[in-house]
Design an enzyme around this catalytic site. Sequence first.
Site, PDB file in Angstrom:
ATOM      1  N   HIS A 174      -2.281  -4.459  15.282  1.00 46.06           N
ATOM      2  CA  HIS A 174      -1.883  -3.069  14.968  1.00 46.06           C
ATOM      3  C   HIS A 174      -0.455  -3.013  14.433  1.00 46.06           C
ATOM      4  O   HIS A 174       0.226  -1.992  14.588  1.00 46.06           O
ATOM      5  CB  HIS A 174      -1.980  -2.151  16.196  1.00 46.06           C
ATOM      6  CG  HIS A 174      -3.258  -2.283  16.960  1.00 46.06           C
ATOM      7  ND1 HIS A 174      -4.343  -1.458  16.754  1.00 46.06           N
ATOM      8  CD2 HIS A 174      -3.646  -3.180  17.911  1.00 46.06           C
ATOM      9  CE1 HIS A 174      -5.329  -1.818  17.552  1.00 46.06           C
ATOM     10  NE2 HIS A 174      -4.933  -2.873  18.268  1.00 46.06           N
ATOM     11  N   SER A 295      15.777  -3.189 -10.082  1.00 47.00           N
ATOM     12  CA  SER A 295      15.508  -1.791 -10.402  1.00 47.00           C
ATOM     13  C   SER A 295      16.363  -1.415 -11.600  1.00 47.00           C
ATOM     14  O   SER A 295      17.486  -1.891 -11.752  1.00 47.00           O
ATOM     15  CB  SER A 295      15.891  -0.921  -9.203  1.00 47.00           C
ATOM     16  OG  SER A 295      16.166   0.398  -9.632  1.00 47.00           O
ATOM     17  N   LYS A 301      18.678  -3.600  -5.706  1.00 57.24           N
ATOM     18  CA  LYS A 301      17.285  -3.858  -5.361  1.00 57.24           C
ATOM     19  C   LYS A 301      16.794  -5.252  -5.725  1.00 57.24           C
ATOM     20  O   LYS A 301      17.144  -5.813  -6.746  1.00 57.24           O
ATOM     21  CB  LYS A 301      16.383  -2.839  -6.059  1.00 57.24           C
ATOM     22  CG  LYS A 301      16.582  -1.434  -5.572  1.00 57.24           C
ATOM     23  CD  LYS A 301      15.847  -1.169  -4.292  1.00 57.24           C
ATOM     24  CE  LYS A 301      14.385  -1.046  -4.608  1.00 57.24           C
ATOM     25  NZ  LYS A 301      13.611  -0.350  -3.656  1.00 57.24           N
ATOM     26  N   GLU A 308       3.111  -7.268  -4.976  1.00 59.67           N
ATOM     27  CA  GLU A 308       2.515  -5.926  -5.090  1.00 59.67           C
ATOM     28  C   GLU A 308       1.438  -5.888  -6.166  1.00 59.67           C
ATOM     29  O   GLU A 308       0.402  -5.236  -6.019  1.00 59.67           O
ATOM     30  CB  GLU A 308       3.599  -4.901  -5.426  1.00 59.67           C
ATOM     31  CG  GLU A 308       4.535  -4.629  -4.273  1.00 59.67           C
ATOM     32  CD  GLU A 308       5.712  -3.766  -4.700  1.00 59.67           C
ATOM     33  OE1 GLU A 308       6.049  -2.843  -3.964  1.00 59.67           O
ATOM     34  OE2 GLU A 308       6.304  -4.027  -5.766  1.00 59.67           O
TER      35      GLU A 308
END
Length: 474
Positions: A174, A295, A301, A308
């Site tokens: 979880h 970024s 960043k 992804e």
Amino acid sequence: MALWNSRFKKSLNETALKFSASIDIDGKLYNEDIDGSAAHVKMLVKQKIVSVADGKAILKALEEIRKEISSGKLNFDWRKEDIHSLIEERLVEKIGERGSSRFLSRRKLSEADAAEAGKRLHTARSRNDQVALDERLFMRKEITRLIKLTRTLQKVLLKKAEQYKSTIIPGYTHLQRAQPLLFAHHLLAYVSMLNRDVERLNDCMKRANRSPLGAAALAGTTLPIDRNYTAKLLGMNGIIENSLDAVSDRDVMIELISACSIIMMHLSRLSEELVLWNSQEFSFAQFDDSFATGSSLMPQKKNPDIAELIRGKVGRVYGALVGLLTVMKALPLAYNRDMQEDKFHLLEALNTTKDCLNIASELLKNTKFNKDRFERNLDGDFSLATELVDYLVRKNVPFRQAHHIVGSVVTLCVDQKKKLNELTLPEYKKISAAFDKDIFKLLTARSSVQNKRSQGSTSPAEVEKQLRFWKMRI
Ligand code: ARG
């Protein structure tokens, strides 16, 4: 003019032809189409349906066409509808030209006969069994590639497991800390998952590698063909017996896309963990700069775009699976033109899965894991609570009662903002007399892992066993 145009008074409307043409996709199967045709013509010669000379002329021309296509000399004109028509038309054209040449007259063929040879290739064949064969030959090749790429990823995982053999990580359920694990154990779970993927692909291969050729349009043929011979020439495990089934079905393709979907699901879980672990909150892993992006606005960043994208591309493969299942749903037997859409979904699934397997291996190779961060705060952590339960069970406290007692220990720790190893023995004893000072040596992550003894557990000995097993297998 199309191959099938003889009974029509008009040729197909140009917009309709463009709409129905599939060569931009099935053109990718040209090698398989030529291999299939070559086997077919050899069989026709063996069965004396086509003469030896015609067979030779066809085979020679087919190989020339293969070169014309691979060198880009023969381009895929959508007006030719599909790859099967393009190749057959070119064959007839080539042999026709050559019929009048010295080459064939030396072999004492009448010019007219020789020029006709190309027109004999499609004897006892339909594009229905032809395309089904091409697809199976293509799938066979692609399954081998997928297996190789999956094996490579397994090897990368194994290498990392070896490299971080003694590193301990918090194991989660979880996404809450559950129990400590050896990091190698975690990585080996992926090796094992991917192994089932390889098994699924191998299993799919058994069914893919059967020949539908000779089913003709749907009913077989009155001509004395030898289906097993073509299957053997193509290195297939035999034929698909029922001619109607052979041309109607696409379940092996659906099976392959399902196997790809499961691979992608596995990759998405790996990617998701890498994304999480690369966050500042976790800081368990760090992608190499060459595998991260910045970024356009925020200079600080370092984004996990590659992981992804793997996660995101799963949609394409699941889409392909649902796409093909939907194409096939409720189609009456046998061939229906709807089925031409199958290759779009197949290629989408295969290309995406191969791409993602490949990049996942590269990404993982270029990822560093942070041993200190993994192991920080594990000693005395609540993820060791189960150690205390097992301790009490060893002291003959019934499990459910032991669970309850340790629950009270945790509650006390929460109330006092303490870790499990920060309570005193009298505090423990107040909750249960069964606790003794030997509990404290159980409250480290290392001992938690080391004390595991069940088969397949995260104990160093068991993990070492798994490592050795996989190193031998892969
Ligand atoms: N381009 C077609 C396909 O890929 C070939 C089969 C055509 N068969 C037919 N009966 N129209 O499905």
